[in-house]
Motif scaffolding. Structure first.
Motif, PDB file in Angstrom:
ATOM      1  N   UNK A   1       2.951   5.633  -4.167  1.00 46.07           N
ATOM      2  CA  UNK A   1       2.385   4.401  -3.603  1.00 46.07           C
ATOM      3  C   UNK A   1       0.863   4.419  -3.533  1.00 46.07           C
ATOM      4  N   UNK A   2       0.245   5.407  -4.174  1.00 46.98           N
ATOM      5  CA  UNK A   2      -1.211   5.466  -4.216  1.00 46.98           C
ATOM      6  C   UNK A   2      -1.855   6.240  -3.098  1.00 46.98           C
ATOM      7  N   UNK A   3      -1.088   6.685  -2.111  1.00 48.73           N
ATOM      8  CA  UNK A   3      -1.680   7.345  -0.957  1.00 48.73           C
ATOM      9  C   UNK A   3      -2.326   8.682  -1.294  1.00 48.73           C
ATOM     10  N   UNK A   4      -1.874   9.344  -2.360  1.00 46.20           N
ATOM     11  CA  UNK A   4      -2.494  10.602  -2.779  1.00 46.20           C
ATOM     12  C   UNK A   4      -3.293  10.437  -4.073  1.00 46.20           C
ATOM     13  N   UNK A   5      -3.562   9.171  -4.430  1.00 48.52           N
ATOM     14  CA  UNK A   5      -4.314   8.912  -5.645  1.00 48.52           C
ATOM     15  C   UNK A   5      -3.449   8.783  -6.879  1.00 48.52           C
ATOM     16  N   UNK A   6      -2.116   8.893  -6.714  1.00 44.66           N
ATOM     17  CA  UNK A   6      -1.201   8.697  -7.837  1.00 44.66           C
ATOM     18  C   UNK A   6      -0.190   7.626  -7.456  1.00 44.66           C
ATOM     19  N   UNK A   7       0.399   7.009  -8.463  1.00 43.23           N
ATOM     20  CA  UNK A   7       1.394   5.984  -8.176  1.00 43.23           C
ATOM     21  C   UNK A   7       2.124   5.569  -9.428  1.00 43.23           C
ATOM     22  N   UNK A   8       3.231   4.858  -9.236  1.00 41.29           N
ATOM     23  CA  UNK A   8       3.944   4.259 -10.357  1.00 41.29           C
ATOM     24  C   UNK A   8       4.170   2.781 -10.044  1.00 41.29           C
TER      25      UNK A   8
ATOM     26  N   UNK B   1       6.837   0.699  -9.430  1.00 37.72           N
ATOM     27  CA  UNK B   1       7.686   0.224  -8.338  1.00 37.72           C
ATOM     28  C   UNK B   1       7.223   0.733  -6.972  1.00 37.72           C
ATOM     29  N   UNK B   2       6.693   1.967  -6.942  1.00 37.02           N
ATOM     30  CA  UNK B   2       6.195   2.492  -5.675  1.00 37.02           C
ATOM     31  C   UNK B   2       5.014   1.695  -5.157  1.00 37.02           C
ATOM     32  N   UNK B   3       4.090   1.330  -6.052  1.00 35.05           N
ATOM     33  CA  UNK B   3       2.907   0.591  -5.609  1.00 35.05           C
ATOM     34  C   UNK B   3       3.230  -0.860  -5.284  1.00 35.05           C
ATOM     35  N   UNK B   4       4.155  -1.487  -5.996  1.00 34.96           N
ATOM     36  CA  UNK B   4       4.502  -2.875  -5.663  1.00 34.96           C
ATOM     37  C   UNK B   4       5.238  -2.926  -4.332  1.00 34.96           C
ATOM     38  N   UNK B   5       6.062  -1.912  -4.057  1.00 38.00           N
ATOM     39  CA  UNK B   5       6.725  -1.852  -2.751  1.00 38.00           C
ATOM     40  C   UNK B   5       5.687  -1.759  -1.645  1.00 38.00           C
TER      41      UNK B   5
ATOM     42  N   UNK C   1      11.112   1.756  -3.415  1.00 43.35           N
ATOM     43  CA  UNK C   1      12.156   1.360  -4.351  1.00 43.35           C
ATOM     44  C   UNK C   1      11.769   1.642  -5.805  1.00 43.35           C
ATOM     45  N   UNK C   2      12.767   1.609  -6.660  1.00 43.88           N
ATOM     46  CA  UNK C   2      12.561   1.716  -8.107  1.00 43.88           C
ATOM     47  C   UNK C   2      12.795   0.344  -8.719  1.00 43.88           C
ATOM     48  N   UNK C   3      12.547   0.197 -10.007  1.00 40.28           N
ATOM     49  CA  UNK C   3      12.831  -1.074 -10.666  1.00 40.28           C
ATOM     50  C   UNK C   3      14.323  -1.393 -10.608  1.00 40.28           C
ATOM     51  N   UNK C   4      15.137  -0.369 -10.458  1.00 37.41           N
ATOM     52  CA  UNK C   4      16.581  -0.550 -10.384  1.00 37.41           C
ATOM     53  C   UNK C   4      17.023  -1.059  -9.010  1.00 37.41           C
TER      54      UNK C   4
ATOM     55  N   UNK D   1      16.290   2.482 -14.532  1.00 40.21           N
ATOM     56  CA  UNK D   1      15.746   3.545 -13.682  1.00 40.21           C
ATOM     57  C   UNK D   1      14.672   4.337 -14.416  1.00 40.21           C
ATOM     58  N   UNK D   2      13.768   4.944 -13.631  1.00 41.62           N
ATOM     59  CA  UNK D   2      12.745   5.816 -14.200  1.00 41.62           C
ATOM     60  C   UNK D   2      11.827   5.093 -15.155  1.00 41.62           C
TER      61      UNK D   2
END
Length: 280
Positions: free
Chosen positions: A28-35, A37-41, A56-59, A96-97
């Motif tokens: 979710x970006x809190x450690x400087x990384x994200x993907x 679905x994590x960031x949109x959540x 959540x994931x895209x699934x 997923x993934x």
């Protein structure tokens, strides 16, 4: 609870240049990384959505969207994109993934942009958040099955002006981590052998008829002739960049002339008009 879609978009704008793509860190970006679905959540939650049970994931994000004021507006069919639409790519049960992607539309059609966290720049540090043409990303991902969610009851506070300020072509390239992918054709307006290299010029790509061979000449060795194959190229032929030269990164910008410069290995840098180049 009501989601302020402008805050969702602002979340990504505020994290531009700050997140490196990873599905294995905080997400979710809190450690400087994200993907994606994590960031949109995280963005939805900070914009007024209910507290998520997990990232959540895209699934698994579909029920979270419908429980927070979004309805399924379109499913795997053409639609007129509107700022605030959330697009989930990847068929449910198979997304997923790395098989799915999600983002928020930041500008209305035509040429809607998708604001999201992605591997678009190959995981380059700090470039995961980008604002990229939806059609371009969708096609680059293999035209996957997709779902469009739109807020059921948008109020005026949550709706951007009908015609948002346009984003320049140069800024769009920068927002995409300087990446480009060119698959469209362009015509030969001039052809000549200059400095021992056969080259062509397309006036639109060169920014006008006063093109300079040293600045705007495109070596014939890096393009394919769609009109006549291996036969000698002639003025009026349709061309496209050869495989290996049809994607990469912008190497230099010239805001004053609206130019983008790309170094093509031993052929050196070629300058293009940004508005014409982004349409390829």
């Amino acid at each position: 609870m009501s989601v302020d879609i402008n805050k969702v978009i602002s979340w990504f704008d505020n994290h531009m240049g700050k997140i490196t793509y990873s599905m294995y860190g905080s997400r979710n970006g809190s450690d400087g990384t994200g993907d994606c679905s994590g960031t949109i959540t995280q963005a939805l939650y900070e914009a007024g959505a209910s507290k998520p049970a997990y990232l959540y994931s895209t699934e698994t994000i579909h029920p979270y969207l419908t429980n927070n004021g979004f309805s399924l507006y379109a499913e795997n069919t053409s639609w007129t994109a509107k700022r605030g639409d959330i697009v989930v790519m990847g068929k449910r049960g198979e997304s997923a993934g790395a098989f799915g992607h999600i983002g928020v539309i930041s500008t209305d059609d035509p040429n809607a942009l998708l604001l999201s966290t992605s591997f678009w720049t190959g995981g380059e540090s700090g470039t995961a958040v980008g604002n990229v043409k939806f059609d371009e990303m969708w096609e680059a991902d293999g035209s996957p099955y997709f779902y469009v969610y739109r807020q059921i009851d948008s109020n005026q506070d949550n709706v951007a002006p009908a015609q948002p300020a346009p984003v320049s072509s140069i800024q769009q390239f920068k927002n995409a981590g300087n990446h480009f992918t060119n698959t469209n054709t362009f015509k030969v307006d001039k052809i000549a052998q200059v400095n021992g290299i056969w080259q062509m010029i397309n006036y639109a790509l060169a920014g006008g008829t006063d093109a300079d061979w040293t600045l705007n000449g495109i070596p014939l060795d890096i393009v394919d002739n769609v009109t006549r194959g291996d036969a000698p190229t002639q003025v009026g032929d349709s061309m496209k960049f050869s495989s290996g030269y049809d994607n990469g990164t912008i190497d230099e910008y010239d805001d004053a002339s609206n130019g983008v410069g790309i170094v093509f290995s031993e052929y050196g840098i070629v300058w293009f008009n940004a508005d014409a180049f982004i349409k390829l």
